[in-house]
Design an enzyme around this catalytic site. Structure first.
Site, PDB file in Angstrom:
ATOM      1  N   ASN A   1     -53.562 -71.233-113.845  1.00  0.00           N
ATOM      2  CA  ASN A   1     -53.720 -69.890-113.272  1.00  0.00           C
ATOM      3  C   ASN A   1     -53.559 -68.846-114.388  1.00  0.00           C
ATOM      4  O   ASN A   1     -52.478 -68.625-114.895  1.00  0.00           O
ATOM      5  CB  ASN A   1     -52.664 -69.711-112.173  1.00  0.00           C
ATOM      6  CG  ASN A   1     -52.801 -68.396-111.440  1.00  0.00           C
ATOM      7  OD1 ASN A   1     -53.158 -67.389-112.020  1.00  0.00           O
ATOM      8  ND2 ASN A   1     -52.500 -68.427-110.149  1.00  0.00           N
ATOM      9  N   ARG A   2     -54.675 -68.198-114.759  1.00  0.00           N
ATOM     10  CA  ARG A   2     -54.659 -67.242-115.874  1.00  0.00           C
ATOM     11  C   ARG A   2     -53.821 -66.010-115.560  1.00  0.00           C
ATOM     12  O   ARG A   2     -53.299 -65.352-116.451  1.00  0.00           O
ATOM     13  CB  ARG A   2     -56.094 -66.798-116.222  1.00  0.00           C
ATOM     14  CG  ARG A   2     -56.951 -67.958-116.637  1.00  0.00           C
ATOM     15  CD  ARG A   2     -58.312 -67.523-117.162  1.00  0.00           C
ATOM     16  NE  ARG A   2     -58.780 -68.568-118.065  1.00  0.00           N
ATOM     17  CZ  ARG A   2     -58.423 -68.633-119.339  1.00  0.00           C
ATOM     18  NH1 ARG A   2     -57.642 -67.696-119.855  1.00  0.00           N
ATOM     19  NH2 ARG A   2     -58.851 -69.615-120.093  1.00  0.00           N
TER      20      ARG A   2
ATOM     21  N   ARG B   1     -41.952 -63.613-109.327  1.00  0.00           N
ATOM     22  CA  ARG B   1     -42.102 -64.223-110.661  1.00  0.00           C
ATOM     23  C   ARG B   1     -41.382 -63.396-111.715  1.00  0.00           C
ATOM     24  O   ARG B   1     -40.768 -63.947-112.627  1.00  0.00           O
ATOM     25  CB  ARG B   1     -43.595 -64.388-111.008  1.00  0.00           C
ATOM     26  CG  ARG B   1     -43.846 -65.275-112.224  1.00  0.00           C
ATOM     27  CD  ARG B   1     -45.309 -65.695-112.337  1.00  0.00           C
ATOM     28  NE  ARG B   1     -45.732 -66.409-111.149  1.00  0.00           N
ATOM     29  CZ  ARG B   1     -46.461 -65.874-110.175  1.00  0.00           C
ATOM     30  NH1 ARG B   1     -46.913 -64.635-110.261  1.00  0.00           N
ATOM     31  NH2 ARG B   1     -46.765 -66.587-109.112  1.00  0.00           N
TER      32      ARG B   1
ATOM     33  N   TYR C   1     -52.426 -63.951-102.505  1.00  0.00           N
ATOM     34  CA  TYR C   1     -52.094 -63.219-101.277  1.00  0.00           C
ATOM     35  C   TYR C   1     -51.682 -61.768-101.525  1.00  0.00           C
ATOM     36  O   TYR C   1     -51.307 -61.066-100.578  1.00  0.00           O
ATOM     37  CB  TYR C   1     -50.959 -63.954-100.528  1.00  0.00           C
ATOM     38  CG  TYR C   1     -51.319 -65.351-100.078  1.00  0.00           C
ATOM     39  CD1 TYR C   1     -51.966 -65.584 -98.851  1.00  0.00           C
ATOM     40  CD2 TYR C   1     -51.028 -66.463-100.877  1.00  0.00           C
ATOM     41  CE1 TYR C   1     -52.297 -66.865 -98.441  1.00  0.00           C
ATOM     42  CE2 TYR C   1     -51.353 -67.751-100.475  1.00  0.00           C
ATOM     43  CZ  TYR C   1     -51.992 -67.945 -99.256  1.00  0.00           C
ATOM     44  OH  TYR C   1     -52.323 -69.217 -98.857  1.00  0.00           O
ATOM     45  N   ASP C   2     -51.755 -61.285-102.769  1.00  0.00           N
ATOM     46  CA  ASP C   2     -51.329 -59.909-103.076  1.00  0.00           C
ATOM     47  C   ASP C   2     -51.944 -58.853-102.147  1.00  0.00           C
ATOM     48  O   ASP C   2     -51.231 -57.938-101.713  1.00  0.00           O
ATOM     49  CB  ASP C   2     -51.638 -59.546-104.534  1.00  0.00           C
ATOM     50  CG  ASP C   2     -50.590 -60.094-105.505  1.00  0.00           C
ATOM     51  OD1 ASP C   2     -49.422 -60.225-105.110  1.00  0.00           O
ATOM     52  OD2 ASP C   2     -50.943 -60.383-106.661  1.00  0.00           O
TER      53      ASP C   2
ATOM     54  N   SER D   1     -50.038 -74.270-116.634  1.00  0.00           N
ATOM     55  CA  SER D   1     -50.646 -73.668-115.444  1.00  0.00           C
ATOM     56  C   SER D   1     -52.129 -73.492-115.664  1.00  0.00           C
ATOM     57  O   SER D   1     -52.564 -73.166-116.772  1.00  0.00           O
ATOM     58  CB  SER D   1     -50.015 -72.307-115.160  1.00  0.00           C
ATOM     59  OG  SER D   1     -50.690 -71.673-114.100  1.00  0.00           O
TER      60      SER D   1
ATOM     61  N   ASP E   1     -43.983 -72.703-109.977  1.00  0.00           N
ATOM     62  CA  ASP E   1     -44.587 -73.074-108.701  1.00  0.00           C
ATOM     63  C   ASP E   1     -44.170 -72.011-107.701  1.00  0.00           C
ATOM     64  O   ASP E   1     -43.003 -71.628-107.635  1.00  0.00           O
ATOM     65  CB  ASP E   1     -44.164 -74.459-108.228  1.00  0.00           C
ATOM     66  CG  ASP E   1     -45.119 -74.964-107.143  1.00  0.00           C
ATOM     67  OD1 ASP E   1     -46.305 -75.199-107.451  1.00  0.00           O
ATOM     68  OD2 ASP E   1     -44.685 -75.097-105.973  1.00  0.00           O
ATOM     69  N   SER E   2     -45.147 -71.517-106.973  1.00  0.00           N
ATOM     70  CA  SER E   2     -44.885 -70.334-106.168  1.00  0.00           C
ATOM     71  C   SER E   2     -45.713 -70.362-104.905  1.00  0.00           C
ATOM     72  O   SER E   2     -46.579 -71.221-104.723  1.00  0.00           O
ATOM     73  CB  SER E   2     -45.193 -69.081-106.992  1.00  0.00           C
ATOM     74  OG  SER E   2     -46.461 -69.189-107.600  1.00  0.00           O
TER      75      SER E   2
ATOM     76  N   PHE F   1     -53.586 -61.255-107.545  1.00  0.00           N
ATOM     77  CA  PHE F   1     -54.371 -62.431-107.165  1.00  0.00           C
ATOM     78  C   PHE F   1     -53.817 -62.977-105.846  1.00  0.00           C
ATOM     79  O   PHE F   1     -52.853 -62.427-105.288  1.00  0.00           O
ATOM     80  CB  PHE F   1     -54.323 -63.503-108.268  1.00  0.00           C
ATOM     81  CG  PHE F   1     -52.950 -64.097-108.517  1.00  0.00           C
ATOM     82  CD1 PHE F   1     -52.019 -63.442-109.302  1.00  0.00           C
ATOM     83  CD2 PHE F   1     -52.590 -65.332-107.952  1.00  0.00           C
ATOM     84  CE1 PHE F   1     -50.763 -63.993-109.530  1.00  0.00           C
ATOM     85  CE2 PHE F   1     -51.338 -65.890-108.183  1.00  0.00           C
ATOM     86  CZ  PHE F   1     -50.419 -65.211-108.971  1.00  0.00           C
TER      87      PHE F   1
END
Ligand code: ITT
Ligand code: MG
Length: 205
Positions: free
Chosen positions: A10-11, A188, A158-159, A8, A73-74, A156
């Site tokens: 994404n960190r 997740r 849409y949170d 990923s 994947d989300s 991060f």
């Protein structure tokens, strides 16, 4: 120490996985990000489902590195948009990973949608692929509704627009939850919880 690669860019996902592994008391497992392995060409996320995309990312990681490889994947699936943005969540505004633009577009699209029809779900599919070809794919979902403006500094994507249905969240957006609260409720968190036994086995702990 056993290694697993999280395929990923994404960190925030890396941090969430590390927290889940730590909270489960799994020691002896080193989680590597893509920064920690030689660069390899990443395949485009062309799948029609979260599961397909998670497998695309995890399989290419194993192929390139020979390490056990986990991928998520989300996205967010909005009832009033017939399940979109869905797999297009990261690039909804047209630019990949532009969170402010994605959030602004989603808000504009829902500007005339009344409160009772603002339901949505975050969805995560996580794939764990081992060098011997064993594949495990799991899924987690998190129901809530889309707010009318961004709220909260955490998380991060849409949170800041997502108000979870859970009592624990009580009127807060998911960007107003602590990291631990988010893990305990999130898509997740629910997906990764199902992988804990396999990860524990990998770690030999
Ligand atoms: O593909 P990788 O490299 O893992 O990282 P990514 O950020 O591109 O991740 P995805 O392709 O899975 O896209 C997921 C998008 O869905 C959104 N998303 C997923 N999980 C989220 C969460 O927990 N909170 C807020 N937004 C989330 C966010 O906008 C992400 O950009
Ligand atoms: Mg992506």
């Amino acid at each position: 120490m056993a290694k697993v690669l999280l395929a990923s860019r994404n960190r925030k996902k890396l941090a969430e996985l590390q927290r889940v592994v730590d909270a489960a008391g799994i020691t002896g497992l080193e989680i590597l990000g893509l920064d920690a392995v030689p660069e390899y060409p990443e395949e485009p996320e062309t799948g029609a489902t979260f599961e397909e995309n998670a497998l695309i990312k995890a399989r290419s990681g194993v192929r390139a590195t020979g390490l056990p490889c986990l991928a998520d994947d989300s996205g967010i699936s909005v009832d009033a948009l017939n399940g979109m943005p869905g797999v297009l969540s990261a690039r909804w505004s047209g630019r990949h990973g532009d969170d402010p633009a994605n959030n602004a577009l989603l808000l504009a699209q829902l500007s005339d949608t009344p409160d009772e029809r603002r339901g949505a779900a975050f969805v995560s599919a996580c794939a764990l692929v081992l060098p011997d070809g064993t594949e495990t794919v799991v899924r987690g979902e998190w129901r809530g509704r889309i707010l009318r403006e961004e709220r909260g500094p955490n998380g991060f994507g849409y949170d800041p627009l997502f108000a979870p249905d859970d009592d624990l969240a009580a009127g807060r957006s998911s960007a107003e939850l602590t990291p631990e609260e988010k893990d305990s409720l999130s898509h997740r968190g629910k997906a990764l919880a199902q992988l804990v036994p396999v990860l524990r086995e990998l770690a030999g702990s």
